[in-house]
Write a protein that holds these residues in place. Structure first.
Motif, short mmCIF file in Angstrom:
data_model
loop_
_atom_site.label_atom_id
_atom_site.label_comp_id
_atom_site.label_asym_id
_atom_site.label_seq_id
_atom_site.Cartn_x
_atom_site.Cartn_y
_atom_site.Cartn_z
N PRO A 261 -88.17 77.48 67.93
CA PRO A 261 -88.44 77.36 69.37
C PRO A 261 -88.12 75.99 69.96
CG PRO A 261 -90.48 77.30 68.13
CD PRO A 261 -89.40 77.65 67.15
N GLN A 262 -87.76 75.01 69.14
CA GLN A 262 -87.35 73.72 69.70
C GLN A 262 -85.95 73.80 70.29
OE1 GLN A 262 -87.59 74.50 66.49
NE2 GLN A 262 -86.58 73.03 65.14
N TYR A 263 -85.20 74.84 69.93
CA TYR A 263 -83.83 75.01 70.40
C TYR A 263 -83.75 76.06 71.50
CZ TYR A 263 -82.79 72.43 66.14
OH TYR A 263 -82.76 71.47 65.16
N TYR A 264 -82.77 75.91 72.39
CA TYR A 264 -82.55 76.84 73.50
C TYR A 264 -81.67 78.00 73.04
CZ TYR A 264 -84.00 72.76 76.25
OH TYR A 264 -84.68 71.69 76.76
N GLN A 265 -81.96 79.18 73.55
CA GLN A 265 -81.03 80.28 73.32
C GLN A 265 -79.68 79.91 73.93
OE1 GLN A 265 -82.52 84.09 74.61
NE2 GLN A 265 -84.38 83.93 73.38
N TRP A 266 -78.64 80.09 73.17
CA TRP A 266 -77.30 79.68 73.61
C TRP A 266 -76.83 80.47 74.82
CZ3 TRP A 266 -78.96 81.95 69.23
CH2 TRP A 266 -78.55 83.25 68.96
N LEU A 267 -77.35 81.68 74.99
CA LEU A 267 -77.10 82.47 76.20
C LEU A 267 -78.43 82.59 76.93
CD1 LEU A 267 -75.58 84.35 78.13
CD2 LEU A 267 -76.04 86.23 76.54
N GLN A 268 -78.54 81.93 78.08
CA GLN A 268 -79.73 82.05 78.93
C GLN A 268 -79.51 83.23 79.87
OE1 GLN A 268 -82.68 80.19 78.89
NE2 GLN A 268 -81.88 79.28 76.99
N THR A 269 -80.37 84.22 79.79
CA THR A 269 -80.12 85.49 80.48
C THR A 269 -80.78 85.62 81.85
OG1 THR A 269 -81.99 86.46 79.27
CG2 THR A 269 -79.80 86.72 78.31
N ALA A 270 -81.56 84.62 82.26
CA ALA A 270 -82.24 84.73 83.57
C ALA A 270 -82.46 83.35 84.16
CB ALA A 270 -83.56 85.48 83.43
N LEU A 271 -81.41 82.79 84.77
CA LEU A 271 -81.52 81.51 85.46
C LEU A 271 -81.54 81.75 86.97
CD1 LEU A 271 -79.09 79.31 83.34
CD2 LEU A 271 -81.59 79.40 83.25
N VAL A 287 -75.37 77.70 77.45
CA VAL A 287 -75.96 76.36 77.51
C VAL A 287 -75.94 75.71 76.13
CG1 VAL A 287 -77.48 77.10 79.40
CG2 VAL A 287 -78.35 77.05 77.04
N ASN A 288 -76.12 74.40 76.13
CA ASN A 288 -76.24 73.63 74.91
C ASN A 288 -77.57 73.96 74.24
OD1 ASN A 288 -77.15 71.20 73.29
ND2 ASN A 288 -75.08 70.56 73.79
N MET A 289 -77.54 74.31 72.96
CA MET A 289 -78.76 74.72 72.27
C MET A 289 -79.74 73.58 72.07
SD MET A 289 -77.39 77.40 69.36
CE MET A 289 -79.05 77.59 68.70
N GLU A 290 -79.28 72.34 72.10
CA GLU A 290 -80.15 71.20 71.85
C GLU A 290 -80.73 70.57 73.11
OE1 GLU A 290 -78.84 68.80 68.14
OE2 GLU A 290 -76.99 69.53 69.06
N THR A 291 -80.03 70.73 74.24
CA THR A 291 -80.49 70.09 75.49
C THR A 291 -80.75 71.08 76.63
OG1 THR A 291 -78.24 69.79 76.38
CG2 THR A 291 -79.10 68.07 74.90
N GLY A 292 -80.23 72.29 76.53
CA GLY A 292 -80.38 73.26 77.62
C GLY A 292 -79.40 73.05 78.75
N ALA A 293 -78.50 72.07 78.62
CA ALA A 293 -77.54 71.77 79.69
C ALA A 293 -76.49 72.87 79.80
CB ALA A 293 -76.87 70.43 79.43
N LEU A 294 -76.09 73.17 81.02
CA LEU A 294 -75.02 74.13 81.26
C LEU A 294 -73.75 73.66 80.57
CD1 LEU A 294 -73.86 76.61 82.76
CD2 LEU A 294 -73.44 75.10 84.72
N TYR A 295 -73.11 74.54 79.82
CA TYR A 295 -71.93 74.18 79.05
C TYR A 295 -70.80 73.69 79.96
CZ TYR A 295 -68.35 74.57 75.39
OH TYR A 295 -67.35 74.31 74.48
#
Length: 328
Positions: A261-271, A287-295
């Motif tokens: 859970p420290q990592y972000y899902q690589w595909l965010q399905t509800a932004l 998104v980036n799995m480590e920062t959540g930033a939009l790729y």
């Protein structure tokens, strides 16, 4: 905290591509004021501020043009840092002519908040209450101003809604009562809004500003998706959170990897849908799995409006298997 504060920053959505900023140096040592960054995704504006005590931002387009904005919904996010417990923070939303629509005053020493409106061409006190959190040296704070409709708007300070929801009677097919965000009885409505202004006196300063139909969080949390998700949820709508006074729906928080859970899902399905969301549906984005930033910071390339299950991308470009399974 910095030893010197910038005085003022003025930002407009009509600015050039460079980020306007106020930078002040200590007269002898020449040390640059430190910047406390904030992470944001799909915002119209996201600006770093170098510890300023005055800030203004104009939205750059008439607030009542729904062909441009799609809905009245917009949020103003202001972040800062306390270096003591005596700060007084004032923030407000104004018309093009400078008339107050709705403002808030936070008094750290008195541990209180007071809101103001314009009535019969005079500014008067509207609501007041106690702050649930104290102001301490080193604390990072956030202030959100949420506009939902011309009369429905509210302030949120450190996950505390500054105002109570109201029961409204609506008529659509059937007459019914429902809870709504604060109904603001100002002479001027939010659809006349143009400029957001804020000032601080005492031991605190602003470090970041963001605006739009979007999601933000302090950058200090970015390395842990669970912390980010909790931060967003604390300021969200829902019975267990801020109810109707929250900033966004709970379903629009960042999603974390099961088991890691420290990592972000690589595909965010509800932004959060922005002003360019044609059908008002949430986006799914890589998104980036480590920062959540939009790729690649490229919404057009890596986001899809999830209308009628249109979200079909796999986001293999942002999937990092080593974070889940290790290097083996």
């Amino acid at each position: 905290s910095p030893d010197v504060l910038c005085t003022k920053a003025v930002v407009s959505t009509q600015s050039t591509g460079s980020i306007p900023r106020c930078t002040m140096f200590l007269p002898i040592l020449g040390l640059l004021a430190i910047v406390q960054p904030v992470a944001a995704i799909l915002c119209d504006t996201d600006q770093e501020l170098d510890y300023v005590q005055e800030f203004s931002f104009n939205i750059g387009h008439d607030a009542d043009d729904l062909d441009y904005w799609r809905t009245y919904h917009n949020s103003f996010f202001l972040y800062g840092e306390h270096s003591g417990n005596d700060a007084v923070i004032n923030a407000g939303y104004y018309t093009k002519d400078g008339d107050l629509i709705y403002s808030i005053k936070l008094d750290c020493a008195a541990n209180s908040w007071t809101s103001y409106i314009t009535k019969e061409d005079a500014v008067e006190e509207y609501l007041s209450g106690e702050l649930e959190t104290s102001c301490q040296d080193g604390d990072i704070f956030d202030l959100i101003f949420k506009v939902e409709q011309p009369r429905f708007m509210n302030w949120i300070y450190d996950a505390q809604a500054l105002g109570d929801p109201e029961t409204q009677t609506t008529k659509f097919r059937n007459t019914k009562k429902r809870q709504r965000i604060q109904y603001v009885r100002s002479q001027y409505k939010a659809h006349l809004g143009w400029e957001f202004k804020a000032t601080i006196s005492g031991s605190a300063a602003f470090t970041r500003f963001a605006f739009g139909k979007c999601t933000t969080w302090p950058d200090s949390l970015s390395s842990n998706c669970t912390d980010v998700a909790d931060y967003i949820l604390e300021r969200s709508k829902g019975a267990a959170r801020l109810y109707v006074s929250g900033n966004i729906l709970q379903t629009l928080t960042m999603k974390c990897v099961d088991g890691k859970p420290q990592y972000y899902q690589w595909l965010q399905t509800a932004l959060h849908p922005d002003k360019e969301s044609k059908n008002g549906a949430p986006y799914c984005c890589c998104v980036n799995m480590e920062t959540g930033a939009l790729y690649e910071d490229d919404k057009d390339k890596w986001c899809t409006e999830d209308y009628l299950n249109a979200c079909t991308q796999l986001c293999l470009e942002t999937y990092q298997s080593e974070l889940i399974y290790g290097d083996s």
